[in-house]
Scaffold this motif. Sequence first.
Motif, PDB file in Angstrom:
ATOM      1  N   CYS A  22      24.478  20.367 -51.767  1.00 59.47           N
ATOM      2  CA  CYS A  22      25.777  19.771 -52.088  1.00 59.47           C
ATOM      3  C   CYS A  22      25.571  18.863 -53.313  1.00 59.47           C
ATOM      4  O   CYS A  22      24.796  17.909 -53.250  1.00 59.47           O
ATOM      5  N   ARG A  53      27.555  16.755 -54.546  1.00 57.95           N
ATOM      6  CA  ARG A  53      28.028  15.397 -54.263  1.00 57.95           C
ATOM      7  C   ARG A  53      26.915  14.585 -53.585  1.00 57.95           C
ATOM      8  O   ARG A  53      26.655  13.437 -53.926  1.00 57.95           O
ATOM      9  N   GLU A  54      26.256  15.210 -52.620  1.00 59.33           N
ATOM     10  CA  GLU A  54      25.144  14.544 -51.928  1.00 59.33           C
ATOM     11  C   GLU A  54      24.039  14.197 -52.927  1.00 59.33           C
ATOM     12  O   GLU A  54      23.450  13.113 -52.889  1.00 59.33           O
ATOM     13  N   LEU A  72      25.221  11.179 -54.978  1.00 59.53           N
ATOM     14  CA  LEU A  72      25.166   9.942 -54.177  1.00 59.53           C
ATOM     15  C   LEU A  72      23.722   9.469 -54.021  1.00 59.53           C
ATOM     16  O   LEU A  72      23.417   8.279 -54.172  1.00 59.53           O
ATOM     17  N   ARG A  83      33.902  16.935 -52.678  1.00 57.66           N
ATOM     18  CA  ARG A  83      33.312  17.328 -51.397  1.00 57.66           C
ATOM     19  C   ARG A  83      33.255  18.849 -51.283  1.00 57.66           C
ATOM     20  O   ARG A  83      34.109  19.541 -51.840  1.00 57.66           O
ATOM     21  N   ILE A  84      32.292  19.346 -50.536  1.00 60.34           N
ATOM     22  CA  ILE A  84      32.286  20.771 -50.198  1.00 60.34           C
ATOM     23  C   ILE A  84      33.129  20.931 -48.931  1.00 60.34           C
ATOM     24  O   ILE A  84      33.692  19.957 -48.420  1.00 60.34           O
ATOM     25  N   CYS A 141      29.493  20.213 -43.642  1.00 66.08           N
ATOM     26  CA  CYS A 141      29.088  18.804 -43.722  1.00 66.08           C
ATOM     27  C   CYS A 141      28.628  18.223 -42.380  1.00 66.08           C
ATOM     28  O   CYS A 141      28.221  17.063 -42.331  1.00 66.08           O
ATOM     29  N   CYS A 158      25.380  16.344 -42.239  1.00 66.79           N
ATOM     30  CA  CYS A 158      25.031  15.530 -43.412  1.00 66.79           C
ATOM     31  C   CYS A 158      25.100  14.047 -43.082  1.00 66.79           C
ATOM     32  O   CYS A 158      26.027  13.587 -42.403  1.00 66.79           O
ATOM     33  N   TYR A 212      25.931  11.760 -44.964  1.00 65.00           N
ATOM     34  CA  TYR A 212      27.070  11.137 -45.655  1.00 65.00           C
ATOM     35  C   TYR A 212      28.400  11.514 -45.005  1.00 65.00           C
ATOM     36  O   TYR A 212      29.451  11.246 -45.586  1.00 65.00           O
ATOM     37  N   PHE A 213      28.383  12.148 -43.854  1.00 63.82           N
ATOM     38  CA  PHE A 213      29.625  12.673 -43.261  1.00 63.82           C
ATOM     39  C   PHE A 213      30.699  11.591 -43.142  1.00 63.82           C
ATOM     40  O   PHE A 213      31.832  11.769 -43.592  1.00 63.82           O
ATOM     41  N   CYS A 271      32.014  10.467 -46.562  1.00 64.62           N
ATOM     42  CA  CYS A 271      32.876  11.416 -47.275  1.00 64.62           C
ATOM     43  C   CYS A 271      34.200  11.672 -46.559  1.00 64.62           C
ATOM     44  O   CYS A 271      35.196  11.947 -47.205  1.00 64.62           O
ATOM     45  N   TRP A 272      34.186  11.604 -45.237  1.00 65.37           N
ATOM     46  CA  TRP A 272      35.363  12.047 -44.479  1.00 65.37           C
ATOM     47  C   TRP A 272      35.997  10.913 -43.698  1.00 65.37           C
ATOM     48  O   TRP A 272      36.781  11.147 -42.784  1.00 65.37           O
TER      49      TRP A 272
END
Length: 173
Positions: free
Chosen positions: A16, A18-19, A22, A150-151, A156, A159, A161-162, A165-166
């Motif tokens: 990802c 984004r990951e 970050l 985000r994917i 996710c 992940c 970062y869940f 991100c959400w």
Amino acid sequence: MKTSITPTLVNLYHVCQREMWLHAHGIRMEHTSEVVYEGKLIGETTYERRSDRYTELDLGIAKIDFYDAKNRIVHEVKKSDKVEVAHIAQTKYYLYLLYQQGIRGTKGVIEYPKSRTTKEVQLTSDDLVKIPQLLKIIEQIIASEQCPKRITKHQCQVCSYFDFCWIEEAASA
Ligand code: SF4
């Protein structure tokens, strides 16, 4: 080509972007993730009895934890083969960094202790062209002030970062 791109970033690029962004910008959530903890534990317990056979190799921007110097093999331990493409890219990058330091005739072995399977990785002449191109792309993404999008959410779930991100969706649910 000198780079500050670490093997972890190469791995994350394939998982990802984004990951990866970050992580590169110092925003870390691994301490909240049981999956990351479990992965680290597998690595440690798998090799603790075999550590004499391997050396830790410092490549400057990264460390190879388990290097078989006699046979020039990089061993990489992973929890599952779900994102094997990322594991292969990371391991090839280790081999590329060794190549840059004049170490030839290497190979990588990705180990999945849970499924008792392994995957061999070689550095090809094609990789020697493609890896520098990939590093440039990664550098451009990281240099951007904009965090990548985000994917899809179903990718996710494990992940670290869940929540990050959400969180708005979780709050409004
Ligand atoms: S939660 Fe999803 S979108 Fe966010 S960093 Fe992780 S994988 Fe990427």
